[in-house]
Write a protein that holds these residues in place. Structure first.
Motif, PDB file in Angstrom:
ATOM      1  N   GLY A   1       2.049  46.931  40.580  1.00 49.74           N
ATOM      2  CA  GLY A   1       2.419  46.072  39.478  1.00 49.74           C
ATOM      3  C   GLY A   1       3.758  46.419  38.869  1.00 49.74           C
ATOM      4  O   GLY A   1       4.132  45.914  37.806  1.00 49.74           O
ATOM      5  N   GLY A   2       4.518  47.272  39.569  1.00 52.21           N
ATOM      6  CA  GLY A   2       5.797  47.739  39.053  1.00 52.21           C
ATOM      7  C   GLY A   2       6.927  46.744  39.235  1.00 52.21           C
ATOM      8  O   GLY A   2       6.742  45.619  39.691  1.00 52.21           O
ATOM      9  N   SER A   3       8.117  47.203  38.887  1.00 49.75           N
ATOM     10  CA  SER A   3       9.284  46.333  38.809  1.00 49.75           C
ATOM     11  C   SER A   3       9.945  46.093  40.168  1.00 49.75           C
ATOM     12  O   SER A   3       9.709  46.819  41.120  1.00 49.75           O
ATOM     13  CB  SER A   3      10.307  46.943  37.847  1.00 49.75           C
ATOM     14  OG  SER A   3      10.695  48.221  38.290  1.00 49.75           O
TER      15      SER A   3
ATOM     16  N   SER B   1       5.907  36.694  37.564  1.00 51.13           N
ATOM     17  CA  SER B   1       6.879  37.525  36.866  1.00 51.13           C
ATOM     18  C   SER B   1       7.566  38.442  37.860  1.00 51.13           C
ATOM     19  O   SER B   1       6.906  39.141  38.625  1.00 51.13           O
ATOM     20  CB  SER B   1       6.191  38.362  35.782  1.00 51.13           C
ATOM     21  OG  SER B   1       7.097  39.298  35.233  1.00 51.13           O
TER      22      SER B   1
ATOM     23  N   ARG C   1       7.292  54.852  41.179  1.00 51.20           N
ATOM     24  CA  ARG C   1       6.817  53.496  40.900  1.00 51.20           C
ATOM     25  C   ARG C   1       5.321  53.382  41.163  1.00 51.20           C
ATOM     26  O   ARG C   1       4.712  54.253  41.775  1.00 51.20           O
ATOM     27  CB  ARG C   1       7.595  52.484  41.747  1.00 51.20           C
ATOM     28  CG  ARG C   1       9.054  52.382  41.337  1.00 51.20           C
ATOM     29  CD  ARG C   1       9.820  51.413  42.174  1.00 51.20           C
ATOM     30  NE  ARG C   1       9.965  51.865  43.562  1.00 51.20           N
ATOM     31  CZ  ARG C   1      10.600  51.167  44.495  1.00 51.20           C
ATOM     32  NH1 ARG C   1      11.131  49.994  44.207  1.00 51.20           N
ATOM     33  NH2 ARG C   1      10.712  51.642  45.711  1.00 51.20           N
TER      34      ARG C   1
ATOM     35  N   ARG D   1       5.401  36.004  42.925  1.00 50.26           N
ATOM     36  CA  ARG D   1       4.739  36.398  41.674  1.00 50.26           C
ATOM     37  C   ARG D   1       5.316  35.609  40.507  1.00 50.26           C
ATOM     38  O   ARG D   1       6.489  35.238  40.504  1.00 50.26           O
ATOM     39  CB  ARG D   1       4.935  37.886  41.416  1.00 50.26           C
ATOM     40  CG  ARG D   1       4.402  38.789  42.494  1.00 50.26           C
ATOM     41  CD  ARG D   1       2.907  38.966  42.412  1.00 50.26           C
ATOM     42  NE  ARG D   1       2.538  39.841  41.295  1.00 50.26           N
ATOM     43  CZ  ARG D   1       1.287  40.221  41.047  1.00 50.26           C
ATOM     44  NH1 ARG D   1       0.299  39.772  41.795  1.00 50.26           N
ATOM     45  NH2 ARG D   1       1.021  41.016  40.037  1.00 50.26           N
TER      46      ARG D   1
ATOM     47  N   HIS E   1       6.445  43.955  48.220  1.00 48.17           N
ATOM     48  CA  HIS E   1       6.809  43.089  47.100  1.00 48.17           C
ATOM     49  C   HIS E   1       6.356  41.663  47.405  1.00 48.17           C
ATOM     50  O   HIS E   1       6.592  41.148  48.498  1.00 48.17           O
ATOM     51  CB  HIS E   1       8.331  43.068  46.894  1.00 48.17           C
ATOM     52  CG  HIS E   1       8.902  44.328  46.327  1.00 48.17           C
ATOM     53  ND1 HIS E   1       8.786  44.675  44.995  1.00 48.17           N
ATOM     54  CD2 HIS E   1       9.606  45.325  46.915  1.00 48.17           C
ATOM     55  CE1 HIS E   1       9.399  45.825  44.783  1.00 48.17           C
ATOM     56  NE2 HIS E   1       9.912  46.242  45.931  1.00 48.17           N
TER      57      HIS E   1
ATOM     58  N   ASP F   1      12.380  51.399  36.928  1.00 46.50           N
ATOM     59  CA  ASP F   1      11.810  50.222  36.276  1.00 46.50           C
ATOM     60  C   ASP F   1      12.916  49.200  36.044  1.00 46.50           C
ATOM     61  O   ASP F   1      14.074  49.426  36.401  1.00 46.50           O
ATOM     62  CB  ASP F   1      11.121  50.606  34.960  1.00 46.50           C
ATOM     63  CG  ASP F   1      12.060  51.344  34.006  1.00 46.50           C
ATOM     64  OD1 ASP F   1      13.262  51.016  33.969  1.00 46.50           O
ATOM     65  OD2 ASP F   1      11.595  52.255  33.301  1.00 46.50           O
TER      66      ASP F   1
ATOM     67  N   GLU G   1       8.980  41.016  37.192  1.00 52.68           N
ATOM     68  CA  GLU G   1       8.902  42.381  36.712  1.00 52.68           C
ATOM     69  C   GLU G   1       7.653  43.121  37.176  1.00 52.68           C
ATOM     70  O   GLU G   1       7.465  44.289  36.859  1.00 52.68           O
ATOM     71  CB  GLU G   1       9.005  42.392  35.186  1.00 52.68           C
ATOM     72  CG  GLU G   1      10.361  41.871  34.708  1.00 52.68           C
ATOM     73  CD  GLU G   1      10.460  41.790  33.203  1.00 52.68           C
ATOM     74  OE1 GLU G   1       9.629  42.425  32.521  1.00 52.68           O
ATOM     75  OE2 GLU G   1      11.360  41.107  32.708  1.00 52.68           O
ATOM     76  N   ASN G   2       6.773  42.453  37.909  1.00 55.22           N
ATOM     77  CA  ASN G   2       5.614  43.151  38.493  1.00 55.22           C
ATOM     78  C   ASN G   2       5.389  42.693  39.918  1.00 55.22           C
ATOM     79  O   ASN G   2       4.296  42.290  40.297  1.00 55.22           O
ATOM     80  CB  ASN G   2       4.355  42.953  37.640  1.00 55.22           C
ATOM     81  CG  ASN G   2       3.980  41.488  37.496  1.00 55.22           C
ATOM     82  OD1 ASN G   2       4.665  40.602  37.994  1.00 55.22           O
ATOM     83  ND2 ASN G   2       2.883  41.247  36.820  1.00 55.22           N
ATOM     84  N   SER G   3       6.463  42.778  40.706  1.00 55.95           N
ATOM     85  CA  SER G   3       6.443  42.245  42.074  1.00 55.95           C
ATOM     86  C   SER G   3       5.717  43.145  43.070  1.00 55.95           C
ATOM     87  O   SER G   3       5.364  42.699  44.160  1.00 55.95           O
ATOM     88  CB  SER G   3       7.879  42.019  42.567  1.00 55.95           C
ATOM     89  OG  SER G   3       8.577  43.254  42.646  1.00 55.95           O
TER      90      SER G   3
END
Length: 217
Positions: free
Chosen positions: A54-56, A35, A51, A33, A29, A146, A37-39
């Motif tokens: 670019g996932g959560s 966002s 997962r 980042r 992770h 997610d 939400e794409n850590s």
């Protein structure tokens, strides 16, 4: 400097995945980042938890972002589970920058479901009755697939903390639940305010006023 550190983590993650095989998910992770939400910037064997790149984020990611100056220690060899009930042996390792603050998280999730079944089968053949009573263990935490599942999990935890169904909650109960959600970083998730307000049957204005009350207390 940061690029070389990330590339090194990718190298380690790949080596761990190759060493322990398809049942071992290893991911990185990036805590910087734009966002949350794409850590996930690197992942091996993502099928273990479902997962992808670019996932959560995980709960650990939200904790760091919500409390950037907190003292975070590695969590090694603890149990988690997937949404379909498979048991994982997990470790969370905080990779810190030159200022001692977490910059990346290296996560390892090894699916031990089949090993537990094998262990149980062997135990049934070798065990003898014992008078002692086993100490109950804490149930493994679910690894969300997610951000929506992560938010749902945090909402359920907030209700469990209060100990009262939403329909029976007082204003103080809801303020306590909202405080938990704010402290765990739930509102870092996009459009979480709409979902939380609807779940607790309050307006968004009331939600933000409860958040501000907790900041002032």
């Amino acid at each position: 400097m940061e690029v070389s550190r990330l590339e090194f983590l990718k190298q380690i993650a790949h080596a761990l995945a190759v060493q322990f095989g398809d049942n071992c998910e290893v991911l990185v992770h990036d805590l910087a980042r734009n966002s949350v939400e794409n850590s996930i910037v690197y992942i091996e064997n993502g099928h273990v938890t479902g997962r992808a790149l670019g996932g959560s984020p995980s709960r650990a990611v939200l904790d760091v972002i919500r409390h950037p100056d907190g003292a975070f220690e590695d969590q090694l060899s603890y149990l988690t589970k997937t949404e379909n009930g498979r048991i994982l042996k997990s470790s969370t390792i905080y990779i810190k920058d030159e200022h001692g603050k977490p910059r990346y998280i290296l996560s390892i999730n090894f699916d031990i479901t089949n090993l537990i079944a094998l262990e149980s089968s062997l135990h049934s053949l070798t065990a003898v009755p014992e008078p002692s009573v086993a100490t109950p263990q804490e149930a493994p935490k679910v690894i969300p697939h997610d951000v929506n599942e992560l938010l749902d999990e945090l909402i359920q935890q907030s209700v469990a903390l209060v100990g009262v169904p939403v329909a029976l909650m007082t204003k103080d109960d809801k303020i306590k639940a909202i405080k938990f959600l704010n402290e765990t970083g739930a509102f870092l998730i996009t459009r979480s305010g709409d979902k939380v307000a609807k779940y607790f049957e309050i307006s968004k204005y009331t939600l933000y006023s409860y958040i501000n009350m907790n900041k002032e207390s």
